[in-house]
Design an enzyme around this catalytic site. Sequence first.
Site, short mmCIF file in Angstrom:
data_model
loop_
_atom_site.label_atom_id
_atom_site.label_comp_id
_atom_site.label_asym_id
_atom_site.label_seq_id
_atom_site.Cartn_x
_atom_site.Cartn_y
_atom_site.Cartn_z
N SER A 142 -8.59 15.75 -0.24
CA SER A 142 -7.70 14.59 -0.09
C SER A 142 -6.90 14.43 -1.38
CB SER A 142 -8.57 13.33 0.11
OG SER A 142 -7.80 12.16 0.00
N TYR A 155 -15.83 7.78 -1.56
CA TYR A 155 -14.86 8.76 -1.05
C TYR A 155 -14.25 9.58 -2.19
CZ TYR A 155 -11.03 10.40 2.01
OH TYR A 155 -10.15 11.17 2.75
P1 NAD Z 1 -11.08 11.09 11.96
O1 NAD Z 1 -11.92 9.87 11.83
O2 NAD Z 1 -9.99 11.14 12.97
O3 NAD Z 1 -12.01 12.37 12.19
C1 NAD Z 1 -13.23 12.54 11.54
C2 NAD Z 1 -14.04 13.57 12.28
O4 NAD Z 1 -15.29 13.74 11.58
C3 NAD Z 1 -14.40 13.16 13.72
O5 NAD Z 1 -14.39 14.30 14.55
C4 NAD Z 1 -15.82 12.62 13.56
O6 NAD Z 1 -16.59 12.68 14.77
C5 NAD Z 1 -16.36 13.58 12.53
N1 NAD Z 1 -17.55 13.10 11.85
C6 NAD Z 1 -17.72 11.95 11.14
N2 NAD Z 1 -18.99 11.87 10.70
C7 NAD Z 1 -19.62 12.99 11.12
C8 NAD Z 1 -20.95 13.49 10.99
N3 NAD Z 1 -21.89 12.81 10.33
N4 NAD Z 1 -21.25 14.68 11.55
C9 NAD Z 1 -20.31 15.37 12.26
N5 NAD Z 1 -19.05 14.94 12.41
C10 NAD Z 1 -18.71 13.77 11.85
O7 NAD Z 1 -10.52 11.32 10.49
P2 NAD Z 1 -9.38 12.30 9.89
O8 NAD Z 1 -8.39 11.43 9.25
O9 NAD Z 1 -8.95 13.31 10.88
O10 NAD Z 1 -10.22 12.96 8.71
C11 NAD Z 1 -10.57 14.32 8.68
C12 NAD Z 1 -10.76 14.73 7.23
O11 NAD Z 1 -9.52 14.62 6.54
C13 NAD Z 1 -11.76 13.85 6.48
O12 NAD Z 1 -12.56 14.66 5.62
C14 NAD Z 1 -10.86 12.96 5.66
O13 NAD Z 1 -11.49 12.52 4.48
C15 NAD Z 1 -9.71 13.89 5.36
N6 NAD Z 1 -8.48 13.20 4.98
C16 NAD Z 1 -7.89 12.33 5.84
C17 NAD Z 1 -6.72 11.70 5.44
C18 NAD Z 1 -5.99 10.74 6.34
O14 NAD Z 1 -5.05 10.09 5.84
N7 NAD Z 1 -6.33 10.62 7.60
C19 NAD Z 1 -6.18 11.93 4.18
C20 NAD Z 1 -6.83 12.82 3.35
C21 NAD Z 1 -7.98 13.45 3.76
#
Ligand code: NAD
Length: 260
Positions: A142, A155
């Site tokens: 991130s 985080y």
């Molecule tokens: P999201 O909530 O849409 O997806 C998260 C996914 O992780 C889901 O499929 C959920 O079921 C799964 N998950 C959560 N806990 C779990 C567990 N204990 N075991 C197995 N699966 C689990 O979120 P996203 O925004 O798509 O995030 C995906 C990644 O990208 C994350 O690591 C997040 O930190 C990172 N990220 C997101 C953003 C953003 O702005 N959305 C920015 C930077 C980084």
Amino acid sequence: MLQGLTALVTGSTSGIGQAIAERFATAGCNVVLNGFGDADAIEEMRKRMAEENGVEVTYSDADMADPQAIADMIREAENRFGAVDILVNNAGIQHVAPVDEFAPEKFDSLIQIDLNHAFHTIHHALPAMRRKGWGRIINIASAHGLVASAGKAGYVAAKHGMIGLTKVTALDTAGTGVTCNAICPGWVKTPLVVAQIEKKAEEQDVSIEEAERRLLAEKQPAGEFVTPEQIAEYAVFLCGDSARTITGSQVQIDGGWTAQ
Ligand code: NAD
């Protein structure tokens, strides 16, 4: 190009992980999905992804907070496909509170899911990659892997740790045909961020549109959300031959967030 390889994407039932899994399927990879959600919706997605792309798609409900479940997930994938050629560590959660009010158990579970899971998947998947002399490990970190924001102790600590893990893994695998890189997205409008937008709208008594505008204005100079598909495209690039010497990197896809 990636035809016949196997990609495992943790947390791929939603958001960024789902887009990455879809993109690897369209590139001809067999895919292992993982994550939580409605069982029927996940099964429908699994079937559609397989049928549309003529690849095999399986699903593991392993909890990324459980090291034994992670070991079993990798073993099952290897039994089925021979190796996990492409490993994308993407599962993640968020919790926001000032550090002195941050519930210790929330901090621990953020470290477990957003950081430790990536160690465990790499630990178990790497030996088969080494045997094949080829592998790609992509950690979805991130902008918060590079800079901090108030209220995000768990985080930010986890994502900074993930970048450290990426660098060590790159050094431990240098010259073996395996690479390890981190992608650092800025704001992407997924369920994880929609929850933060809704909270902001409520706290500041403004519309969702205004809360979105404020969220972007605070951090992301480009003024628009990054899309999951843009991140997926870069993940595929990292698996191509032109990226074979890119290892240990952390690439920001963040609309200028960390340039400030
Ligand atoms: P999201 O909530 O849409 O997806 C998260 C996914 O992780 C889901 O499929 C959920 O079921 C799964 N998950 C959560 N806990 C779990 C567990 N204990 N075991 C197995 N699966 C689990 O979120 P996203 O925004 O798509 O995030 C995906 C990644 O990208 C994350 O690591 C997040 O930190 C990172 N990220 C997101 C953003 C953003 O702005 N959305 C920015 C930077 C980084």
